[in-house]
Design an enzyme around this catalytic site. Structure first.
Site, PDB file in Angstrom:
ATOM      1  N   CYS A 126       0.837  -1.201   0.000  1.00 58.40           N
ATOM      2  CA  CYS A 126       0.000   0.000   0.000  1.00 58.40           C
ATOM      3  C   CYS A 126       0.873   1.252   0.000  1.00 58.40           C
ATOM      4  O   CYS A 126       1.855   1.332   0.738  1.00 58.40           O
ATOM      5  CB  CYS A 126      -0.908  -0.006   1.223  1.00 58.40           C
ATOM      6  N   ARG A 145      -0.153  -8.134  -5.348  1.00 62.32           N
ATOM      7  CA  ARG A 145      -0.347  -6.721  -5.643  1.00 62.32           C
ATOM      8  C   ARG A 145      -1.401  -6.119  -4.728  1.00 62.32           C
ATOM      9  O   ARG A 145      -2.304  -6.803  -4.245  1.00 62.32           O
ATOM     10  CB  ARG A 145      -0.760  -6.530  -7.104  1.00 62.32           C
ATOM     11  N   ARG A 203     -12.991   1.116  -4.758  1.00 60.43           N
ATOM     12  CA  ARG A 203     -12.489   1.073  -3.377  1.00 60.43           C
ATOM     13  C   ARG A 203     -11.770   2.371  -3.030  1.00 60.43           C
ATOM     14  O   ARG A 203     -11.743   2.788  -1.870  1.00 60.43           O
ATOM     15  CB  ARG A 203     -11.537  -0.114  -3.209  1.00 60.43           C
TER      16      ARG A 203
END
Length: 488
Positions: A307, A388, A403
């Protein structure tokens, strides 16, 4: 407000250690079970992330068999995601209360397609779909030498001497009948009508995985991710019809009006389904989601290894502080939180649980296992699996853009909040879970915690600096043999 702009100091996993305490708890005796909601009870506090390189049906089945829970990602079509849930729910049953069935006039081709799709070795045959009177059974043995698959099922099914049992037959009684008659499937009938099915494989799985996480009907637990996009309502409906136990309203910023409205809508429409909402990192956000109707709140803004939210958007709260703040609020509601992201070692899991998490959600630690859907590749002579972030360009192009509230953007305009990479291949999931839970059990022994509630309520932390962290890892030595639970 202005005066307190820089008042808060936050901590993450590498900033703290648990303090050892007086203990009469042996690690093997520690109770790892946790109740996330009225209907979700796990035997280990681990949930696999709803990511397209971490969890599909294969991972969800393996997780539930280990006592945890898998969240099937939503980067696929609605029907496909519902089918993935069905695969989990039908993979293991105490008693199959709604078995598949066919009629004598249907073709062998249709039977073959059904059995192949759901990986079942046989199907009951009923006179018609209204009366459901059992008239035969069709198994792989009946199809072994068939060349013309257009013929009717009635031409090849077993009709004579059908072995059945009444509704209410226990698994022990069923096992005796199956062994006595050397058969693999036992239809349950009432007044001749097919009402259920027990298979020898399900009985064997009960014995092989005694700590599996199951629903009230003896089926493995399954969760699935949804978002806040235009198709969310129909996606949720199909998932519920497929038998999902929990819906994960999965967004990058759970403290937003769209998510709160979605939580209200889902809880009102599906009060029997556990609603998990996130992600958040503050007490205020946790309160807002619980007040909207969430059963469980998911905590973590940007701690994951793949992230980049914290460096792209400059936003987040270091994970230990986020867990503690959100858990403090959750305690007022008597509800649970899930610590999602940033976990590198088994020691981080027990820190997350001691800080207030009821369970942890894992991505990178599970992405390298055999059961993850990520592609396997070889790099410099070693096996890896693709991993990923759901905020990476590849994942967003496939469907996770909502998202990150970028549903209306074209791929060229995406602003990614994640990267694509690879992680070392680790082999079967059960080996990884064994090592991770072994570390958690050890931590519970050191802290004198017989169960996870005691750990949450009583465990104490000490802060440490960079020197303490360096001292915590192996140092002043060259590692010559890798440990199965440590790499740095």
């Amino acid at each position: 407000m202005w005066e307190n702009k820089f008042a808060k100091e936050s901590l993450t996993f590498d900033d703290v250690l648990l303090i050892p305490a007086a203990s009469d708890v042996l690690p093997n005796d520690a109770d790892l079970s946790v109740e996330l909601s009225e209907r979700i009870k796990l035997n280990i506090p681990v949930i696999s992330a709803g990511m397209d390189t971490v969890t599909e049906s294969k991972m969800a089945i393996a997780m539930a068999r280990q006592g945890g829970l898998g969240v099937i990602h939503k980067n696929m079509g609605i029907e496909e995601q519902a089918e993935e849930v069905q695969k989990v729910k039908r993979s293991e049953n105490g008693v199959i209360t709604n078995p598949f069935y066919l009629t004598p006039d249907e073709s062998v081709y249709e039977a073959e397609a059904l059995m192949g799709k759901y990986r079942i070795s046989g199907v009951p045959i009923v006179s018609d779909k209204e009366s459901r009177e059992l008239v035969g059974i069709l198994t792989n043995r009946d199809l072994r030498f068939i060349e013309d698959f257009s013929i009717k099922i009635s031409d090849v099914m077993t009709k004579e001497n059908l072995i059945t049992a009444p509704v209410g037959t226990t698994l022990d009684e069923a096992e005796t009948i199956l062994q006595e008659h050397k058969i693999e499937k036992l239809p349950l009938v009432e007044n001749g009508r097919l009402e259920g099915l027990i298979t020898i494989k399900d009985i064997e799985k009960v014995l092989e995985f005694p700590h599996a996480a199951k629903d009230a009907h003896g089926r493995l637990l399954a969760a699935a991710a949804i978002g806040t996009s235009k198709d969310t309502e129909i996606r949720a409906q199909k998932l519920v019809e497929a038998g999902v136990d929990a819906l994960i309203i999965d967004t990058a910023h759970g403290h937003s009006s769209g998510v709160i409205q979605e939580v209200k809508k889902m809880k009102e429409k599906y009060p029997e389904i556990t609603i998990v909402a996130g992600n958040v990192a503050t007490a205020e956000a946790t309160r807002a989601l619980f007040e909207a109707g969430a059963d469980v709140v998911k905590v973590g803004i940007g701690p994951g290894s793949i992230c980049t939210t914290r460096v792209v958007a400059g936003v987040g709260v270091p994970q230990i502080t986020a867990i503690y703040d959100c858990a403090t609020e959750a305690r007022k509601f008597g509800k649970a939180i899930i610590a999602d992201g940033g976990i590198k070692f088994s020691g981080d899991i027990i820190k997350a649980l001691a800080a207030g998490g009821h369970a942890v959600m894992l991505g990178s630690l599970l992405a390298g296992t055999e059961e993850s859907p990520g592609a396997t590749e070889v790099f410099q002579g070693r096996q890896y699996k693709v991993y990923r972030g759901m905020g990476s360009l590849g994942a967003m192009e496939k469907g996770s853009n909502d998202r990150y509230f970028q549903e209306d953007k074209t791929p060229r305009k995406f602003v990614p909040e994640g990267i694509e990479g690879r992680t070392a291949y680790k082999g079967p999931l059960q080996d990884t879970i064994y090592q991770l839970m072994g570390g958690v059990r050890a931590g519970m022994g050191y802290t004198g915690s017989p169960d996870l509630k005691t750990l949450r309520d009583e465990a104490q932390f000490t802060r440490m600096g960079p020197a303490g962290l360096a001292e915590s890892h192996p140092h002043n030595v060259q590692i010559t043999k890798e440990s199965p639970n440590y790499s740095f």
